[in-house]
Design a protein around this motif. Structure first.
Motif, PDB file in Angstrom:
ATOM      1  N   GLY A 274      -2.605  -7.393   3.023  1.00  0.00           N
ATOM      2  CA  GLY A 274      -1.374  -8.151   3.133  1.00  0.00           C
ATOM      3  C   GLY A 274      -0.329  -7.752   2.115  1.00  0.00           C
ATOM      4  N   ARG A 275      -0.730  -6.997   1.087  1.00  0.00           N
ATOM      5  CA  ARG A 275       0.227  -6.606   0.065  1.00  0.00           C
ATOM      6  C   ARG A 275       0.982  -5.342   0.441  1.00  0.00           C
ATOM      7  N   GLY A 276       0.636  -4.746   1.557  1.00  0.00           N
ATOM      8  CA  GLY A 276       1.324  -3.530   1.952  1.00  0.00           C
ATOM      9  C   GLY A 276       0.960  -2.339   1.091  1.00  0.00           C
ATOM     10  N   VAL A 277      -0.257  -2.311   0.534  1.00  0.00           N
ATOM     11  CA  VAL A 277      -0.695  -1.214  -0.311  1.00  0.00           C
ATOM     12  C   VAL A 277      -0.878   0.037   0.539  1.00  0.00           C
ATOM     13  N   GLU A 278      -0.367   1.162   0.051  1.00  0.00           N
ATOM     14  CA  GLU A 278      -0.516   2.416   0.784  1.00  0.00           C
ATOM     15  C   GLU A 278      -1.987   2.816   0.841  1.00  0.00           C
ATOM     16  N   PRO A 279      -2.456   3.309   1.980  1.00  0.00           N
ATOM     17  CA  PRO A 279      -3.855   3.749   2.072  1.00  0.00           C
ATOM     18  C   PRO A 279      -4.157   4.842   1.054  1.00  0.00           C
ATOM     19  N   LEU A 280      -5.374   4.831   0.566  1.00  0.00           N
ATOM     20  CA  LEU A 280      -5.790   5.811  -0.436  1.00  0.00           C
ATOM     21  C   LEU A 280      -6.236   7.115   0.224  1.00  0.00           C
ATOM     22  N   ASN A 281      -5.978   8.221  -0.468  1.00  0.00           N
ATOM     23  CA  ASN A 281      -6.500   9.521  -0.087  1.00  0.00           C
ATOM     24  C   ASN A 281      -7.022  10.159  -1.368  1.00  0.00           C
ATOM     25  N   VAL A 282      -8.314   9.992  -1.612  1.00  0.00           N
ATOM     26  CA  VAL A 282      -8.916  10.359  -2.894  1.00  0.00           C
ATOM     27  C   VAL A 282     -10.043  11.364  -2.675  1.00  0.00           C
TER      28      VAL A 282
ATOM     29  N   ALA B  49     -17.477  -0.478  -0.915  1.00  0.00           N
ATOM     30  CA  ALA B  49     -17.280  -1.883  -0.561  1.00  0.00           C
ATOM     31  C   ALA B  49     -15.890  -2.384  -0.929  1.00  0.00           C
ATOM     32  N   GLU B  50     -15.197  -1.678  -1.828  1.00  0.00           N
ATOM     33  CA  GLU B  50     -13.871  -2.114  -2.272  1.00  0.00           C
ATOM     34  C   GLU B  50     -12.737  -1.429  -1.510  1.00  0.00           C
ATOM     35  N   LEU B  51     -13.063  -0.516  -0.619  1.00  0.00           N
ATOM     36  CA  LEU B  51     -12.023   0.217   0.108  1.00  0.00           C
ATOM     37  C   LEU B  51     -11.435  -0.614   1.249  1.00  0.00           C
ATOM     38  N   GLY B  52     -10.175  -0.346   1.537  1.00  0.00           N
ATOM     39  CA  GLY B  52      -9.532  -0.962   2.678  1.00  0.00           C
ATOM     40  C   GLY B  52      -9.847  -0.187   3.941  1.00  0.00           C
ATOM     41  N   PRO B  53      -9.542  -0.723   5.112  1.00  0.00           N
ATOM     42  CA  PRO B  53      -9.890  -0.065   6.378  1.00  0.00           C
ATOM     43  C   PRO B  53      -9.218   1.283   6.581  1.00  0.00           C
ATOM     44  N   ALA B  54      -8.040   1.502   5.964  1.00  0.00           N
ATOM     45  CA  ALA B  54      -7.326   2.772   6.151  1.00  0.00           C
ATOM     46  C   ALA B  54      -7.565   3.749   5.002  1.00  0.00           C
TER      47      ALA B  54
END
Length: 357
Positions: free
Chosen positions: A8-16, A43-48
């Motif tokens: 909901g915060r609009g955080v950009e998906p990670l690419n790590v 477990a802490e990652l978002g779906p994207a």
């Protein structure tokens, strides 16, 4: 503590991209901790969010590319079973990193010291970036974008009071510190949820004849139930569990034997308390199995009692039979974990009179 990712915060998906020191400078236990930290990270990652993993072993390779949380968790479990490597080529591993928003190298200090010019240049850039911001690993932006989690036995654990002091990229090789550093560096934000946590457990002497703390499994410090005055800190995704052996005065009264109070301080400085309802699990499994983590704890503490020759486990055959029933029921439920399976295999070997403890 729940996930610190909030769609909901609009955080950009990670690419790590992670580069893992598979030899861990010859310490197989440290490699196991690295693998478990990767599993906790999933477990802490978002779906994207997507994470690639490079194994820097004797023959570095790209183990997985752009994995989601489920694939990353599965890989972490597989890597634990594969075990550590004899040597690590950190330079070749770093060269395998593809284009990513963030590259995080997890390596033992001895492996980094033995590395060549590619790693040394990136490590120097990381140290220079840390120096410009007073050692704050979140605020710095290293040239080239490569960050390091340098595992160093001389660095205090994050479960100790000294962990708040800047360590300039160095991390204790204990499980707590590795996990926290990895989640922090990959997600790029502070993971602290509650500080100065203290747990008070009270047993009702009217219904409890005797009790003792026989073990615990937690991803924070090693003994919250006997916490020092400052309490302990809990980060996102961490849990605390304790197992007591309780001898009730009557088998007709197995509920309401204990109560517990958890107190903590929020990031805003507010002091809070919550009443906790301890969950019980009987060895005869009459009320069903506890959670997967609860099963892990029961098996690990039971095996530990046997291994230590505890006076409380003098009926060895009966204890083995009870633990075997837990394993059978857990396997039958279908959610046995990698750690639980490893403990179960150890138990099975001992039950057959095989490998020594």
């Amino acid at each position: 503590a729940g996930s610190i990712r909030d769609a909901g915060r609009g955080v950009e998906p990670l690419n790590v991209t992670l580069v893992l020191d598979q030899s861990a400078a010859g310490n197989a236990a440290v490699w196991q901790r690295i693998c478990r930290a990767v599993g906790d990270l999933a477990a802490e990652l978002g779906p994207a969010d997507r994470v690639s993993v490079v194994l820097a072993g004797s023959r570095p390779r790209l183990a997985i590319e752009a994995a989601d949380r489920n694939r990353l968790a599965a890989l972490a479990s597989d890597l634990m079973w594969q075990g550590s490597a004899d040597t690590s080529d950190m330079d070749a591993g770093l060269l395998l990193t593809s284009s990513a928003d963030r590259v995080v190298v997890v390596a033992h200090s001895a492996s980094l010291q033995a590395a060549g010019t590619t790693v040394q240049a990136a490590l120097s850039a990381w140290h220079n970036a840390l120096a410009t911001v007073g050692g704050d690993s979140l605020a710095c932006e290293p040239t080239g974008g490569t960050r390091f989690i340098e595992l160093d036995s001389a660095t205090p654990s994050q479960s100790e009071a000294a962990w708040r002091e800047p360590t300039f990229g160095r991390t204790s090789p204990d499980a707590v510190s590795i996990r926290r550093a990895l989640v922090r560096q990959v997600l790029g934000r502070d993971t602290l949820v509650a500080s100065q946590c203290e747990l008070e457990v009270h047993f009702d002497s009217r219904h409890v004849a005797r009790y003792r703390l026989i073990g615990h499994r937690q991803s924070a410090v090693e003994s919250l139930a006997g916490t020092p005055p400052r309490g302990t800190d809990l980060h996102a995704g961490e849990t605390v569990r304790a197992v007591y052996e309780v001898i009730p005065r009557s088998r007709d009264r197995l509920a309401g034997l204990a109560s517990a109070t958890l107190s903590w301080r929020t990031g805003a400085g507010d002091d809070l308390q919550a009443e906790a309802a301890p969950k019980s699990a009987t060895v005869d499994l009459g009320d069903g199995l506890p959670s997967a983590h609860g099963c892990e704890l029961l098996l690990a503490t039971g095996v530990g009692e046997l291994a230590a020759g505890s006076a409380h486990a003098h009926r060895r055959t009966a204890v083995l039979a009870s633990l075997e029933r837990i394993v059978a029921a857990w396997r039958g439920r279908g959610d046995i974990t990698a750690f639980g399976d490893a403990v179960a295999r150890t138990l099975e070997r001992q039950s057959r009179g095989g490998a020594a403890w």
